[in-house]
Design a protein around this motif. Structure first.
Motif, PDB file in Angstrom:
ATOM      1  N   SER A 110       0.843  -1.196   0.000  1.00 13.54           N
ATOM      2  CA  SER A 110       0.000   0.000   0.000  1.00 13.54           C
ATOM      3  C   SER A 110       0.878   1.245   0.000  1.00 13.54           C
ATOM      4  O   SER A 110       1.985   1.254   0.552  1.00 13.54           O
ATOM      5  N   TYR A 111       0.366   2.291  -0.623  1.00 16.85           N
ATOM      6  CA  TYR A 111       0.985   3.613  -0.581  1.00 16.85           C
ATOM      7  C   TYR A 111       0.005   4.532   0.151  1.00 16.85           C
ATOM      8  O   TYR A 111      -0.967   4.998  -0.439  1.00 16.85           O
ATOM      9  N   GLY A 112       0.240   4.717   1.442  1.00 15.47           N
ATOM     10  CA  GLY A 112      -0.733   5.457   2.238  1.00 15.47           C
ATOM     11  C   GLY A 112      -2.021   4.669   2.317  1.00 15.47           C
ATOM     12  O   GLY A 112      -2.026   3.487   2.698  1.00 15.47           O
ATOM     13  N   ASN A 113      -3.131   5.285   1.900  1.00 19.25           N
ATOM     14  CA  ASN A 113      -4.428   4.605   1.922  1.00 19.25           C
ATOM     15  C   ASN A 113      -4.719   3.843   0.632  1.00 19.25           C
ATOM     16  O   ASN A 113      -5.738   3.169   0.533  1.00 19.25           O
ATOM     17  N   LYS A 114      -3.847   3.968  -0.341  1.00 19.41           N
ATOM     18  CA  LYS A 114      -4.078   3.306  -1.625  1.00 19.41           C
ATOM     19  C   LYS A 114      -3.418   1.932  -1.647  1.00 19.41           C
ATOM     20  O   LYS A 114      -2.216   1.803  -1.413  1.00 19.41           O
ATOM     21  N   VAL A 115      -4.213   0.921  -1.916  1.00 21.23           N
ATOM     22  CA  VAL A 115      -3.706  -0.446  -2.024  1.00 21.23           C
ATOM     23  C   VAL A 115      -3.222  -0.670  -3.444  1.00 21.23           C
ATOM     24  O   VAL A 115      -3.993  -0.606  -4.401  1.00 21.23           O
ATOM     25  N   LYS A 139      -2.830  -6.506  -3.549  1.00 23.00           N
ATOM     26  CA  LYS A 139      -3.549  -7.087  -2.416  1.00 23.00           C
ATOM     27  C   LYS A 139      -3.503  -8.613  -2.469  1.00 23.00           C
ATOM     28  O   LYS A 139      -4.059  -9.241  -3.370  1.00 23.00           O
TER      29      LYS A 139
END
Length: 234
Positions: free
Chosen positions: A10-15, A18
């Motif tokens: 993940s980059y911050g809140n962005k997956v 997965k």
């Protein structure tokens, strides 16, 4: 050969990726397909040890890339989508530099450099500085350097971008030859026709999640790979 086990990033809140799980076996030419931003390059950078593995694990011949990155890197070659290589070097010096890193015997490197440079029509340009090379020539030098140390696993990110049709054809033939000896190839591509003709297995990734994978005939069924890709990517 290569096992990706529940890899996530993940980059911050962005997956970005997965719970990706894939197995690339000896002799596989495995295509990794997805739109821009689907997670292909993130996965490739984790496999090659460029990006730290925070969740899950990736193993090469049973050895963890996370815990033993150097041991794993000794067995693989990586060709990125952008051939950013040392411009102050000549092509030959760069290839020899890579061979030094992989401790390739002198006779082996001499034979391989001559063989691959001739095939990719770079023999007469090897002593020129990389700064004078076109994008396609830089890509060829990257490919020659990768092939010269005879890796067990080759990982490529959009390898055909910038190559002329003849060079692309030659690369495909060498990819097939590598895998016929038991080596493996894992590569991303947007060119579905190439994947359909070259790969024996493919994986389709969308928004970081694996949506289909396996032998290409099973994934494709009675449809074309393009139709399957477009259907699954909607």
């Amino acid at each position: 050969m290569l096992e990706i086990r529940n890899y996530s990033k993940s980059y911050g809140n962005k997956v970005a990726v997965k719970n990706l799980t894939l197995t690339i076996e000896n002799g596989d030419i495995y295509g990794f397909i997805g739109h821009n931003g689907a997670g292909k390059t993130t996965t490739i950078k984790a496999i090659t040890g460029i990006m730290p593995i925070e969740q899950g694990d990736i193993l090469l011949d049973g050895v963890s890339v996370k815990r033993s990155p150097t041991e794993c890197k000794k067995k693989m070659a990586y060709i990125p989508d952008t051939p950013d290589i040392y411009e102050s070097m000549s092509g030959l010096k760069f290839i020899k530099f890579i061979c030094d890193i992989y401790e390739v015997p002198v006779k082996t490197r001499e034979n391989n450099i001559k063989k691959y440079a001739e095939s990719f029509e770079m023999l007469g340009d090897l002593t020129a500085p990389i700064s004078s090379y076109s994008h396609g020539m830089r890509q060829k030098i990257n490919i020659i350097a990768a092939l010269a140390h005879e890796p067990k696993l080759m990982v490529l990110d959009e390898p055909f971008v910038g190559l002329d049709p003849k060079a692309a054809h030659i690369l495909k033939e060498y990819m097939r030859q590598m895998c016929s000896t038991g080596a493996s190839i894992f590569f991303s591509t947007h060119v579905l026709e190439v994947a359909e003709k070259l790969c024996n297995k493919i994986a389709i990734i969308k928004s970081g999640e694996l949506i289909r994978s396996g032998p290409i005939a099973e994934v494709r069924g009675d449809s074309s790979l393009e139709d399957i890709f477009l259907e699954l990517s909607e």
